[in-house]
Design a protein around this motif. Structure first.
Motif, PDB file in Angstrom:
ATOM      1  N   ARG A 119       0.850  -1.192   0.000  1.00 33.03           N
ATOM      2  CA  ARG A 119       0.000   0.000   0.000  1.00 33.03           C
ATOM      3  C   ARG A 119       0.886   1.243   0.000  1.00 33.03           C
ATOM      4  NH1 ARG A 119      -4.417  -0.235   4.619  1.00 33.03           N
ATOM      5  NH2 ARG A 119      -4.977   1.694   3.504  1.00 33.03           N
ATOM      6  N   LEU A 120       0.625   2.131  -0.924  1.00 33.58           N
ATOM      7  CA  LEU A 120       1.433   3.337  -1.018  1.00 33.58           C
ATOM      8  C   LEU A 120       1.080   4.295   0.122  1.00 33.58           C
ATOM      9  CD1 LEU A 120       1.288   3.942  -4.867  1.00 33.58           C
ATOM     10  CD2 LEU A 120       3.148   2.945  -3.540  1.00 33.58           C
ATOM     11  N   PRO A 121       2.089   4.907   0.736  1.00 35.34           N
ATOM     12  CA  PRO A 121       1.853   5.749   1.931  1.00 35.34           C
ATOM     13  C   PRO A 121       1.447   7.168   1.574  1.00 35.34           C
ATOM     14  CG  PRO A 121       4.187   5.584   1.519  1.00 35.34           C
ATOM     15  CD  PRO A 121       3.521   4.725   0.461  1.00 35.34           C
ATOM     16  N   TRP A 122       0.327   7.327   0.847  1.00 38.22           N
ATOM     17  CA  TRP A 122      -0.080   8.648   0.392  1.00 38.22           C
ATOM     18  C   TRP A 122      -0.350   9.601   1.555  1.00 38.22           C
ATOM     19  CZ3 TRP A 122       1.057   9.425  -4.387  1.00 38.22           C
ATOM     20  CH2 TRP A 122       0.940   8.399  -5.331  1.00 38.22           C
ATOM     21  N   SER A 126       5.709  11.722   6.690  1.00 40.20           N
ATOM     22  CA  SER A 126       7.126  11.369   6.633  1.00 40.20           C
ATOM     23  C   SER A 126       7.509  10.822   5.264  1.00 40.20           C
ATOM     24  CB  SER A 126       7.453  10.337   7.720  1.00 40.20           C
ATOM     25  OG  SER A 126       6.666   9.163   7.559  1.00 40.20           O
ATOM     26  N   ALA A 127       6.584  10.113   4.612  1.00 42.66           N
ATOM     27  CA  ALA A 127       6.880   9.596   3.273  1.00 42.66           C
ATOM     28  C   ALA A 127       7.034  10.728   2.269  1.00 42.66           C
ATOM     29  CB  ALA A 127       5.765   8.642   2.833  1.00 42.66           C
ATOM     30  N   TRP A 128       6.155  11.733   2.354  1.00 44.42           N
ATOM     31  CA  TRP A 128       6.282  12.888   1.462  1.00 44.42           C
ATOM     32  C   TRP A 128       7.569  13.657   1.740  1.00 44.42           C
ATOM     33  CZ3 TRP A 128       3.417  13.812  -2.716  1.00 44.42           C
ATOM     34  CH2 TRP A 128       2.189  13.151  -2.831  1.00 44.42           C
TER      35      TRP A 128
END
Length: 206
Positions: A119-122, A126-128
């Motif tokens: 699952r992409l961490p949209w 922190s991912a951005w």
């Protein structure tokens, strides 16, 4: 990704006009941009006990290959009568890399079962933030590599001297790639290491 780089590299060698050369360069850039996270995942999966050393190994390989290409392209252009044949020779090296990947990369036992897509961490800030950090890092590196030679040629350097400068630039990066993993897993935290690297990048750019 290696196939993309090689195919668009050959297109750049035979492209009839400047706009097509630029579009082919964009295609090569897409392959280079995609291969970074893919290699990171591959290294993490195959060297779980030494992720920094594994990362240093593949980064060193990329730097060595890039340095050889930069150092060789001017003599190739002089010997073959132009830049386009030199581009074709350099691009053909991607075919060798492609075959090497197929032959040398052992199959992973875990890939025998159908993998689940992550699952992409949209929605994770922190991912951005990490994406922004690595995008800035890539922009700094590829921007320097792209324009440094042209900037010095405009100041009177020959093409060979400018290519030597880029090879030296890559050589410094190679030393860092080989030395940093020796203590990255033992000294400090990733946050502190990234902060130190950012400070060095700012000082070097200034």
């Amino acid at each position: 990704c290696v196939a993309l780089i090689g195919i668009f590299g050959l297109v750049r060698a035979i492209a009839p006009e400047t706009s097509t050369v630029l579009l082919a360069t964009v295609g090569m850039g897409i392959g280079m941009a995609l291969v970074g996270p893919i290699l990171s995942m591959t290294v993490r999966g195959r060297t779980p006990g030494h992720p920094a050393a594994g990362t240093g190994a593949y980064v060193a390989g990329m730097i060595i290959g890039g340095s050889i290409a930069v150092a060789a392209v001017v003599p190739l252009a002089d010997g073959l009568g132009g830049w386009r044949p030199a581009f074709a020779v350099v691009a053909s090296a991607a075919a060798i890399s492609f075959v090497a990947w197929i032959v040398l990369l052992r199959p992973d036992a875990r890939t025998r079962s159908r993998p689940r897509l992550p699952r992409l961490p949209w929605r994770r800030p922190s991912a951005w933030l990490l994406g922004l950090v690595f995008a800035s890092q890539s922009t700094l590196f590829y921007g320097s590599i792209t324009w440094l030679a042209s900037a010095y040629i405009e100041r009177g350097w020959t093409a060979g001297q400018a290519a030597g400068l880029i090879a030296f630039f890559n050589g410094v990066g190679l030393l860092a790639s080989l030395s940093v993993p020796l203590f990255a897993d033992r000294l400090g935290t990733r946050r502190g290491q990234m902060t130190g690297a950012a400070i060095l990048a700012v000082i070097g750019s200034l």
